[in-house]
Enzyme design. Structure first.
Site, PDB file in Angstrom:
ATOM      1  N   THR A  24       0.367  -1.320  -0.084  1.00  0.00           N
ATOM      2  CA  THR A  24       0.106  -0.190   0.096  1.00  0.00           C
ATOM      3  C   THR A  24       0.913   1.296  -0.226  1.00  0.00           C
ATOM      4  N   GLY A  25       0.358   1.977  -0.250  1.00  0.00           N
ATOM      5  CA  GLY A  25       0.829   3.621   0.320  1.00  0.00           C
ATOM      6  C   GLY A  25       2.706   3.906  -0.803  1.00  0.00           C
ATOM      7  N   LEU A  26       3.289   4.999   0.393  1.00  0.00           N
ATOM      8  CA  LEU A  26       4.281   4.845  -0.044  1.00  0.00           C
ATOM      9  C   LEU A  26       5.465   3.427  -0.035  1.00  0.00           C
ATOM     10  N   TYR A 154       9.492  14.746  12.441  1.00  0.00           N
ATOM     11  CA  TYR A 154       8.878  14.273  14.283  1.00  0.00           C
ATOM     12  C   TYR A 154       9.774  13.564  14.492  1.00  0.00           C
ATOM     13  N   LYS A 169      10.252   6.566  15.727  1.00  0.00           N
ATOM     14  CA  LYS A 169      10.825   6.923  14.713  1.00  0.00           C
ATOM     15  C   LYS A 169      12.443   7.958  14.784  1.00  0.00           C
ATOM     16  N   PRO A 197       4.006  15.407   4.748  1.00  0.00           N
ATOM     17  CA  PRO A 197       2.360  14.191   4.447  1.00  0.00           C
ATOM     18  C   PRO A 197       2.630  14.679   3.237  1.00  0.00           C
ATOM     19  N   ARG A 206      -6.443   8.154   9.134  1.00  0.00           N
ATOM     20  CA  ARG A 206      -5.165   8.259  10.648  1.00  0.00           C
ATOM     21  C   ARG A 206      -5.056   9.485  11.219  1.00  0.00           C
TER      22      ARG A 206
HETATM   23  C1  HXC Z   1      -6.597   5.416  21.017  1.00  0.00           C
HETATM   24  C2  HXC Z   1      -6.291   3.204  19.704  1.00  0.00           C
HETATM   25  C3  HXC Z   1      -6.403   3.703  18.736  1.00  0.00           C
HETATM   26  C4  HXC Z   1      -6.895   4.653  18.740  1.00  0.00           C
HETATM   27  C5  HXC Z   1      -6.004   1.297  17.999  1.00  0.00           C
HETATM   28  N1  HXC Z   1      -5.879   1.296  19.159  1.00  0.00           N
HETATM   29  N2  HXC Z   1      -6.805   2.207  17.328  1.00  0.00           N
HETATM   30  N3  HXC Z   1      -5.925   4.095  20.869  1.00  0.00           N
HETATM   31  N4  HXC Z   1      -7.051   5.235  19.509  1.00  0.00           N
HETATM   32  N5  HXC Z   1      -7.404   5.854  17.278  1.00  0.00           N
HETATM   33  C6  HXC Z   1      -5.869   1.057  20.977  1.00  0.00           C
HETATM   34  C7  HXC Z   1      -6.514  -0.299  20.946  1.00  0.00           C
HETATM   35  O1  HXC Z   1      -7.683  -0.036  21.607  1.00  0.00           O
HETATM   36  C8  HXC Z   1      -5.336  -1.348  20.638  1.00  0.00           C
HETATM   37  O2  HXC Z   1      -5.093  -1.154  22.483  1.00  0.00           O
HETATM   38  C9  HXC Z   1      -4.498  -1.254  20.577  1.00  0.00           C
HETATM   39  O3  HXC Z   1      -4.510   0.320  20.049  1.00  0.00           O
HETATM   40  C10 HXC Z   1      -3.711  -2.452  19.588  1.00  0.00           C
HETATM   41  O4  HXC Z   1      -5.004  -1.846  18.161  1.00  0.00           O
HETATM   42  P1  HXC Z   1      -5.732  -2.799  17.459  1.00  0.00           P
HETATM   43  O5  HXC Z   1      -6.112  -2.607  16.685  1.00  0.00           O
HETATM   44  O6  HXC Z   1      -5.507  -4.434  18.564  1.00  0.00           O
HETATM   45  O7  HXC Z   1      -4.178  -2.473  16.522  1.00  0.00           O
HETATM   46  P2  HXC Z   1      -3.927  -3.513  15.408  1.00  0.00           P
HETATM   47  O8  HXC Z   1      -4.742  -4.053  14.402  1.00  0.00           O
HETATM   48  O9  HXC Z   1      -2.403  -4.301  15.789  1.00  0.00           O
HETATM   49  O10 HXC Z   1      -3.400  -2.579  14.857  1.00  0.00           O
HETATM   50  C11 HXC Z   1      -2.632  -1.059  14.154  1.00  0.00           C
HETATM   51  C12 HXC Z   1      -2.927   0.079  14.356  1.00  0.00           C
HETATM   52  C13 HXC Z   1      -3.664   0.084  13.081  1.00  0.00           C
HETATM   53  C14 HXC Z   1      -1.529   0.660  14.456  1.00  0.00           C
HETATM   54  C15 HXC Z   1      -3.940   0.141  15.803  1.00  0.00           C
HETATM   55  O11 HXC Z   1      -4.029   1.823  12.670  1.00  0.00           O
HETATM   56  C16 HXC Z   1      -3.221  -0.651  11.598  1.00  0.00           C
HETATM   57  O12 HXC Z   1      -2.701  -1.435  11.387  1.00  0.00           O
HETATM   58  N6  HXC Z   1      -1.708   0.842  11.280  1.00  0.00           N
HETATM   59  C17 HXC Z   1      -1.066   0.284  10.247  1.00  0.00           C
HETATM   60  C18 HXC Z   1      -1.198   1.150   8.920  1.00  0.00           C
HETATM   61  C19 HXC Z   1      -0.879   2.792   9.287  1.00  0.00           C
HETATM   62  O13 HXC Z   1      -0.805   3.190  10.652  1.00  0.00           O
HETATM   63  N7  HXC Z   1      -0.222   4.137   8.613  1.00  0.00           N
HETATM   64  C20 HXC Z   1      -0.148   4.819   8.776  1.00  0.00           C
HETATM   65  C21 HXC Z   1       1.017   5.415   9.092  1.00  0.00           C
HETATM   66  S1  HXC Z   1       1.386   6.541   8.834  1.00  0.00           S
HETATM   67  P3  HXC Z   1      -6.484  -1.973  24.286  1.00  0.00           P
HETATM   68  O14 HXC Z   1      -5.814  -0.516  25.062  1.00  0.00           O
HETATM   69  O15 HXC Z   1      -7.636  -1.712  23.462  1.00  0.00           O
HETATM   70  O16 HXC Z   1      -5.725  -3.464  23.965  1.00  0.00           O
HETATM   71  C22 HXC Z   1       2.455   7.760   9.763  1.00  0.00           C
HETATM   72  C23 HXC Z   1       3.093   8.890   9.309  1.00  0.00           C
HETATM   73  C24 HXC Z   1       3.991   9.488  10.102  1.00  0.00           C
HETATM   74  O17 HXC Z   1       3.326   7.051  10.342  1.00  0.00           O
HETATM   75  C25 HXC Z   1       3.894  11.443   8.977  1.00  0.00           C
HETATM   76  C26 HXC Z   1       3.324  11.975   8.770  1.00  0.00           C
HETATM   77  C27 HXC Z   1       3.141  12.995   8.205  1.00  0.00           C
HETATM   78  P1  NAP Z   2       0.425   2.887   4.674  1.00  0.00           P
HETATM   79  O1  NAP Z   2      -0.316   2.585   3.452  1.00  0.00           O
HETATM   80  O2  NAP Z   2      -0.682   2.616   6.023  1.00  0.00           O
HETATM   81  O3  NAP Z   2       1.531   1.707   5.096  1.00  0.00           O
HETATM   82  C1  NAP Z   2       2.153   1.113   6.135  1.00  0.00           C
HETATM   83  C2  NAP Z   2       2.391  -0.290   6.120  1.00  0.00           C
HETATM   84  O4  NAP Z   2       2.982  -0.635   7.014  1.00  0.00           O
HETATM   85  C3  NAP Z   2       0.625  -0.863   5.234  1.00  0.00           C
HETATM   86  O5  NAP Z   2       1.106  -1.817   4.220  1.00  0.00           O
HETATM   87  C4  NAP Z   2       0.750  -2.353   6.523  1.00  0.00           C
HETATM   88  O6  NAP Z   2      -0.160  -3.444   5.746  1.00  0.00           O
HETATM   89  C5  NAP Z   2       2.402  -2.344   6.464  1.00  0.00           C
HETATM   90  N1  NAP Z   2       2.156  -2.646   8.412  1.00  0.00           N
HETATM   91  C6  NAP Z   2       1.484  -2.463   9.937  1.00  0.00           C
HETATM   92  N2  NAP Z   2       1.676  -2.963  10.377  1.00  0.00           N
HETATM   93  C7  NAP Z   2       2.249  -4.466  10.083  1.00  0.00           C
HETATM   94  C8  NAP Z   2       3.543  -4.807  11.206  1.00  0.00           C
HETATM   95  N3  NAP Z   2       2.681  -5.564  11.768  1.00  0.00           N
HETATM   96  N4  NAP Z   2       3.682  -6.486   9.851  1.00  0.00           N
HETATM   97  C9  NAP Z   2       4.369  -5.631   8.956  1.00  0.00           C
HETATM   98  N5  NAP Z   2       3.607  -4.964   8.338  1.00  0.00           N
HETATM   99  C10 NAP Z   2       2.689  -4.181   9.164  1.00  0.00           C
HETATM  100  O7  NAP Z   2       1.079   4.353   5.040  1.00  0.00           O
HETATM  101  P2  NAP Z   2       2.230   4.645   4.460  1.00  0.00           P
HETATM  102  O8  NAP Z   2       1.650   6.163   4.521  1.00  0.00           O
HETATM  103  O9  NAP Z   2       2.217   4.371   3.214  1.00  0.00           O
HETATM  104  O10 NAP Z   2       3.202   5.217   5.239  1.00  0.00           O
HETATM  105  C11 NAP Z   2       4.288   4.094   4.460  1.00  0.00           C
HETATM  106  C12 NAP Z   2       5.943   4.538   5.300  1.00  0.00           C
HETATM  107  O11 NAP Z   2       6.004   6.512   5.324  1.00  0.00           O
HETATM  108  C13 NAP Z   2       5.765   4.661   6.786  1.00  0.00           C
HETATM  109  O12 NAP Z   2       6.608   4.553   7.267  1.00  0.00           O
HETATM  110  C14 NAP Z   2       5.185   5.783   7.849  1.00  0.00           C
HETATM  111  O13 NAP Z   2       5.820   6.435   8.500  1.00  0.00           O
HETATM  112  C15 NAP Z   2       5.895   7.028   6.859  1.00  0.00           C
HETATM  113  N6  NAP Z   2       5.570   7.610   6.697  1.00  0.00           N
HETATM  114  C16 NAP Z   2       4.439   8.192   5.697  1.00  0.00           C
HETATM  115  C17 NAP Z   2       4.234   9.720   5.652  1.00  0.00           C
HETATM  116  C18 NAP Z   2       2.809  10.538   4.569  1.00  0.00           C
HETATM  117  O14 NAP Z   2       2.667  11.666   4.781  1.00  0.00           O
HETATM  118  N7  NAP Z   2       1.867   9.427   4.050  1.00  0.00           N
HETATM  119  C19 NAP Z   2       4.936  11.031   6.202  1.00  0.00           C
HETATM  120  C20 NAP Z   2       5.871   9.961   6.518  1.00  0.00           C
HETATM  121  C21 NAP Z   2       6.157   9.734   6.682  1.00  0.00           C
HETATM  122  P3  NAP Z   2      -0.882  -4.448   6.841  1.00  0.00           P
HETATM  123  O15 NAP Z   2      -1.806  -3.120   7.167  1.00  0.00           O
HETATM  124  O16 NAP Z   2      -0.683  -5.065   5.990  1.00  0.00           O
HETATM  125  O17 NAP Z   2       0.274  -5.128   7.609  1.00  0.00           O
END
Ligand code: HXC
Ligand code: NAP
Length: 294
Positions: A24-26, A154, A169, A197, A206
């Site tokens: 997905t994504g990046l 950050y 990070k 971003p 998110r």
């Molecule tokens: C508070 C939350 C929450 C929320 C989850 N939790 N979402 N707490 N607010 N919005 C809590 C849950 O209640 C649980 O705690 C714990 O976190 C784990 O949640 P799960 O849903 O069981 O976790 P999991 O299924 O492993 O999913 C992980 C995730 C989810 C991080 C919560 O969002 C995910 O799968 N993300 C993957 C992709 C992603 O996040 N991409 C974005 C990257 S962007 P409890 O206590 O209830 O058990 C990025 C960009 C940075 O990094 C820079 C931008 C400029």
């Molecule tokens: P994204 O599409 O949500 O990508 C995150 C990926 O991580 C998903 O493919 C997810 O796939 C995978 N992942 C999450 N938990 C995992 C686990 N436990 N094991 C293996 N894979 C896992 O978001 P994105 O924006 O492309 O982000 C990519 C990278 O860029 C991240 O490191 C993010 O911090 C960084 N970044 C993004 C931005 C932005 O603005 N988009 C800015 C700065 C930095 P599954 O759910 O299938 O596991």
């Protein structure tokens, strides 16, 4: 033209590149460009159907060979299995891209300790698990390697409302710099990219949910006034994993349109002052200067 590929044809030919979160994504955008440049690509994440679909589409769009694997990077055994499956398929892995991440915005006091663990484990533990598993192999087999970690700005400024991600990070950046010094002698380079971003579904759903997006426009903090383009990020990543960057080691390259510096500079918010106000402001300042001389 920022939507054009930068490197010459076949610039990555002969390399096998493992991209975590590459479905997905990046991660997907980088994988696509690596394939277009002649690399073999392994993409891996938790959701196998997403990975398999992405692998199929990437091969159709960009050619080359893609291996899609399921792996939770938090679990070392799964990471070792992923690395072994990649080596079995392609003979070796030359490059690791630590791209998988988890993140969401929340006031920190609302988080459970499990929520913090979740984000830190995906980002920090996941990155060191993958780096260690591959680094051990590279060193044992006297093979060169490159690690590229996707952090964000950050990592060094810190940021409220994404504290687990900021802590993790920062750790990934410290790992990058530390191992660049330690493993350089083994022919292993580690670098990072710090994007601002980039509108991906995973991040924006998110971090800037619809209700928030109505209240604030992140673009107003970016001097260039726009988000990054996926190809711009892919161009930078391809350079940093290619042999063209052979002497770049331990660095982090920011690609954010000037966003983090804009946030740091004391008077940068003066860009919100309309041009026509400057005559009035200048006059007021000059008159104060004049009075202070009297
Ligand atoms: C508070 C939350 C929450 C929320 C989850 N939790 N979402 N707490 N607010 N919005 C809590 C849950 O209640 C649980 O705690 C714990 O976190 C784990 O949640 P799960 O849903 O069981 O976790 P999991 O299924 O492993 O999913 C992980 C995730 C989810 C991080 C919560 O969002 C995910 O799968 N993300 C993957 C992709 C992603 O996040 N991409 C974005 C990257 S962007 P409890 O206590 O209830 O058990 C990025 C960009 C940075 O990094 C820079 C931008 C400029
Ligand atoms: P994204 O599409 O949500 O990508 C995150 C990926 O991580 C998903 O493919 C997810 O796939 C995978 N992942 C999450 N938990 C995992 C686990 N436990 N094991 C293996 N894979 C896992 O978001 P994105 O924006 O492309 O982000 C990519 C990278 O860029 C991240 O490191 C993010 O911090 C960084 N970044 C993004 C931005 C932005 O603005 N988009 C800015 C700065 C930095 P599954 O759910 O299938 O596991």
């Amino acid at each position: 033209m920022y939507n054009e590929g930068m490197l010459r044809d076949n610039a990555l030919k002969g390399k096998t590149i493992l991209v975590t979160g590459g479905g997905t994504g990046l991660g997907r955008a980088m994988s696509k460009y690596f394939l277009q440049l002649g690399a073999n690509v392994i993409i891996a994440s938790r959701k196998l159907p997403v990975i398999e679909q992405a692998a199929k589409e990437l091969q159709e769009e960009a050619g080359g060979t893609v291996l899609g694997l399921s792996c939770d990077v938090r679990i070392y055994d799964e990471v070792e299995k992923m690395v072994n499956a990649g080596i079995e398929k392609f003979g070796k892995i030359d490059v690791l891209v630590n791209n998988a991440a988890g993140n969401f915005v929340s006031p920190t006091e609302r988080l459970s300790h499990r929520a913090i663990d979740t984000v830190v484990d995906i980002v920090l533990r996941g990155s060191y698990n993958c780096t260690l598993a591959l680094g051990k192999k590279w060193i044992a087999e006297k093979q060169k390697g490159a690690v590229l970690s996707i952090v964000t700005t950050y990592a060094w400024t810190g940021s409220g409302y994404v504290v687990p991600s900021a802590m993790a990070k920062a750790g990934v950046l410290a790992m990058t710099r530390s191992l660049a010094a330690e493993w350089g002698r083994n022919g292993i380079r580690l670098n990072a990219i710090a994007p601002g971003p980039f509108p991906t579904e995973g991040a924006f759903s998110r971090l800037f949910p619809a209700e928030v997006a109505k209240m604030m426009d992140p673009k107003t903090k970016i001097p260039l006034g726009r988000y990054g383009e996926l190809q711009e990020l892919a161009n930078l990543a391809a350079y940093l994993v290619s042999d063209f960057s052979s002497y770049v080691n331990g660095d982090v390259v920011t690609i954010d349109g000037g966003e983090w510096l804009y946030g740091g500079g004391e008077f940068n918010m003066f860009s919100h002052i309309p041009k026509e106000m400057w005559d009035m402001l200048e006059e007021a300042i000059r008159s104060t200067n004049k009075k202070s001389k009297e």
